[in-house]
Each structure stands twice: as structure tokens, then as C-alpha cells.
Design an enzyme around this catalytic site. Structure first.
Site, PDB file in Angstrom:
ATOM      1  CB  SER A 143       3.156  -3.160   5.522  1.00 46.98           C
ATOM      2  OG  SER A 143       2.951  -2.295   6.607  1.00 46.98           O
TER       3      SER A 143
ATOM      4  CB  SER B 136      -1.427   8.856  15.151  1.00 46.43           C
ATOM      5  OG  SER B 136      -2.128  10.056  14.864  1.00 46.43           O
TER       6      SER B 136
ATOM      7  CD  GLU C 230      -5.972  -0.902   7.331  1.00 45.18           C
ATOM      8  OE1 GLU C 230      -4.831  -1.297   7.565  1.00 45.18           O
ATOM      9  OE2 GLU C 230      -6.216   0.220   6.851  1.00 45.18           O
TER      10      GLU C 230
ATOM     11  CD  GLN D 164      -2.681   1.101   2.612  1.00 45.07           C
ATOM     12  OE1 GLN D 164      -3.711   0.444   2.526  1.00 45.07           O
ATOM     13  NE2 GLN D 164      -2.334   1.712   3.738  1.00 45.07           N
ATOM     14  N   GLY D 165       0.769   2.064  -1.047  1.00 42.35           N
ATOM     15  CA  GLY D 165       1.546   3.287  -1.171  1.00 42.35           C
ATOM     16  C   GLY D 165       0.738   4.507  -0.764  1.00 42.35           C
ATOM     17  CE1 TYR D 166      -3.918   4.305  -0.477  1.00 39.01           C
ATOM     18  CE2 TYR D 166      -4.948   4.434   1.664  1.00 39.01           C
ATOM     19  CZ  TYR D 166      -5.034   4.179   0.318  1.00 39.01           C
ATOM     20  OH  TYR D 166      -6.244   3.821  -0.216  1.00 39.01           O
ATOM     21  CB  SER D 167       2.366   6.763   5.093  1.00 40.22           C
ATOM     22  OG  SER D 167       1.218   6.452   5.844  1.00 40.22           O
TER      23      SER D 167
ATOM     24  CD  GLU E 178      -1.383  11.607  18.986  1.00 34.38           C
ATOM     25  OE1 GLU E 178      -0.687  11.527  20.000  1.00 34.38           O
ATOM     26  OE2 GLU E 178      -1.371  10.733  18.091  1.00 34.38           O
TER      27      GLU E 178
END
Length: 392
Positions: free
Chosen positions: A162, A371, A246, A126-129, A373
Site C-alpha cells: 500500500s 484473509s 493494527e 510496509q514490505g511484508y507480503s 481463512e
């Protein structure tokens, strides 16, 4: 499984006779293949696919292996978590990409990618962050420019990716509209990893000494136009749809693993004498009770009574619970918790036992996957209706 839901959303849980037959079949298959010859993760995916255990429930569309109800998918996930079999390397393709293509993809995309996932032949990441867009996904800066040869050229960097070091493909959220900001102008692209000189994968060494996460660098990597999912500029909608998958079944399987870890901590507490301390006993009992509550909450969600913000509530609960369990695992071991199972050396300084690994890896539980937050902000704004945080 879900019987008698009243207006007060009271749900009773149970498994039908048909579900238990399915459980027996799953348990017998897993027992027969435990410790088998296909112990490497990629080979194991092909074994699962060959016997029809990937893509449960896709058969109705003609893309998966066998028909299975949502409850039976829960049964399989739970039995898998209990079995002595390899950890999955194909779950990102099966649990995230596949439902997204079923919901948003073209028939051509479904026909090309879903059977390969169901056979265990192609692995995904997964290419997100990104370094500047972790929990704030709308800050994505990776660009994808349309070229004249029927492709997009993808340039940028992804991080905390990941299993990228094992994957064949990556689904990438990239900015396709020049000058766009936030959630506007984003697109969802399917990008092959095997592009020497255009894609570089660098494993990230963690505190545990392992490298499940990676940095991925795109330098004009090619993505075919027909592998754009959901239409250009609709990437945010597709990405949010994917994040919605998810949860649920995977969460319940995760809790089986949590329960095994808790049992090990309880055994250690009894053996070390730590359980004689009433404070420690209280924490152990509290951990057990909280895990049971998380399970019933996950089952309630599957029962169709999900409230707005339920995934954020679930993530906040299990992330903090697992971190506390890691801390408790160290406490019940006492001074031995700081000693390695064998003499550490410069060659192998991170030879950790399971409790040490649990403690160190669970430090990240309140960060990855959104996160704490961010989850609290979602709950505050979308559920409680509180004023939105100022956006810089």
C-alpha cells in the site's frame, strides 16, 4: 472512558469533560482546515505535523507533538473520519512503524525516524507480503545479505504494498540467514525507496481503476546496518509486534467511515423504494446493529479486556460486514447499479460512483490484512485449542 470493570468484564463507556474539550479543539481545527489550500496528500501531512496532530501520545518520549491519552487518540481518529479533509498517506508511518520503533527500536532509530514522521516529512510503506507469502507471512523469500560496507543488500519482491508509490521508506521483512525456513532467520529492515536501479515500484491497477497497491522489486537495494530493528534474526518477533498495533484506535475510526456509508445506503433504499421490501429493511437494520456491536467490541478491547485472538475476531467481523454492505448498496439501487455516472469510454472506463466503488473495493476486505481463512485458523488454534493444520 472506561468505568467500573467488574470481574465479569462488564465495561461502561463514556467520555470525560476533558475528552470533550479535546474533541471540540480537534473538531474546530479540522473545520478550519477543511477544503484548505494543502489538499495534496503529502502537503496535508506537513500541515498536520506543523500543528501537532501527528504522533499523539508520543510526547512523553520526546518524539511526538502533543500529549494525548488513548481515549483522546480515539476522539481525534473519530473526528478526523467525520471531517471533510484528505485521506491520510502517513498513517503507515504513524500507526505501524512508529509504535514498533518505540517498542523495539534503538534510541538512534527513534531519534532519526520518529520526528520526521511526526512532522509529516517522511512517508512509509510496509514490505511484508510476497507472491508466495501473502497470508502465510512465514513463507517470505526476500533475502538481505550483509556486505562489508556496513549495509545489507536486499533482493526479492513484495506485493500488495500500500502507498509504495508515494513512500520515502519501506520497512521490509527479509531473510538474513541462509537456508532458514518459516519464522526463523528473518530480520526487520528499514529501506529507503529512492534507490534508482535497485528498487522499482509498479502500481497494480485494481477493479476500481485505482492503484493504491503496488509491486516492489528489490535488486540489491541498500539498507544500513544501524537500520536493522530488533536485532538480526528477530524479525518475526518484531513483525508480529507491529501487526498487534493494527487494531483499536484505527478500527474505531474505520467504523465512522462505515457508518457514513451505511447512512448513504439507507438513504438510497428510501429514495428508490427498496426499503419498502421487508427483507431489505431487515438487512439494513441488521447491518446497523452489527456495526454497533463492532464498535462496543473495539471499545472493550481498548479498555484492557482483550481476549486472545481478539484482533482476528475483529478482522473477520468487519471484513465480512463491509462486503455485505457493498452487495446491499448494489441491491437497493436496482438496475441503475450497473450504469456509470456518465458514459464510459476507452479513455475513462472506470468512472465509478461511490456505491460502485464500495462494492468493488470491498471484494478485497476478506483478503487483505489477513484473509478470513487465516483469521479462522488463528482463532481455532490459539483460542479454541483445536489441532493445528498440517504444514506443507
Amino acid at each position: 472512558m472506561f468505568v467500573g470493570q467488574s470481574e465479569a468484564a462488564i465495561v461502561e463507556f463514556g467520555f470525560s469533560e476533558e475528552d470533550e474539550v479535546f474533541r471540540a479543539e480537534a473538531r474546530a481545527w479540522l473545520a478550519a482546515h477543511a477544503g484548505g489550500e494543502a489538499r495534496d496528500r503529502r502537503g496535508w501531512e506537513r500541515v498536520l505535523g506543523a500543528d501537532g496532530w501527528i504522533g499523539l501520545g508520543w510526547a512523553e518520549g520526546g518524539y511526538g507533538n502533543r500529549t494525548a491519552t488513548l481515549v483522546q487518540q480515539v476522539v481525534w481518529a473519530e473526528e478526523y473520519a467525520r471531517a471533510d479533509v484528505p485521506s491520510r498517506s502517513g498513517h503507515i508511518g504513524e500507526k505501524l512503524l512508529a509504535p514498533t520503533l518505540i517498542a523495539f527500536g534503538t534510541e538512534g532509530q527513534k531519534g532519526r525516524f520518529l520526528p520526521a514522521v511526526a512532522r509529516g516529512e517522511e512517508l512509509w510503506c510496509q514490505g511484508y507480503s510476497e507472491p508466495g507469502a501473502g497470508s502465510d507471512l512465514a513463507g517470505v523469500r526476500t533475502k538481505a545479505e550483509r556486505s562489508g560496507d556496513g549495509t545489507y543488500r536486499v533482493t526479492g519482491q513484495k506485493i500488495w504494498t500500500s502507498l509504495a508509490h508515494e513512500a520515502d521508506w519501506c520497512f521490509v521483512l527479509a531473510r538474513t540467514e541462509e537456508g532458514s525456513t518459516r519464522h526463523h532467520g528473518l530480520s526487520f529492515l528499514l529501506v529507503p525507496i529512492d534507490q534508482p536501479g535497485r528498487i522499482e515500484v509498479r502500481p497494480i491497477r485494481q477493479m476500481t481503476g485505482t492503484s493504491e497497491f503496488n509491486e516492489v522489486f528489490f535488486d540489491g537495494a541498500h539498507a544500513r546496518v544501524e537500520h536493522l530493528v530488533g536485532g538480526e534474526g528477530n524479525g518475526w518477533r518484531v513483525a508480529m509486534g507491529l501487526l498487534g498495533f493494527e487494531r483499536g484506535v484505527s478500527t474505531l475510526a474505520q467504523q465512522i467511515g462505515f457508518a457514513e456509508e451505511l447512512r448513504a445506503v439507507v438513504r438510497q433504499a428510501v429514495e428508490s423504494g427498496a426499503a419498502d421490501d421487508p427483507v431489505v429493511r431487515d438487512r439494513l437494520v441488521r447491518s446497523w446493529a452489527e456495526l454497533r456491536v463492532m464498535r462496543w467490541n473495539a471499545l472493550r478491547t481498548l479498555g484492557g479486556s482483550e481476549a486472545p485472538g481478539a484482533p482476528s475476531v475483529a478482522k473477520s467481523l468487519w471484513g465480512r460486514w463491509h462486503r455485505r454492505l457493498g452487495e446491499l448498496a448494489m441491491e437497493v439501487r436496482g438496475a441503475r447499479a450497473a450504469v456509470g455516472p456518465r458514459e464510459w469510454s476507452a479513455r475513462a472506463p472506470y468512472e465509478l460512483d461511490p456505491f460502485q466503488h464500495l462494492f468493488l473495493f470491498s471484494r478485497a476486505d476478506t483478503i487483505y490484512g489477513g484473509s478470513d481463512e487465516v483469521q479462522r485458523t488463528i482463532i481455532a488454534e490459539r483460542v479454541l485449542g483445536l489441532p493445528k493444520e498440517p504444514r506443507g
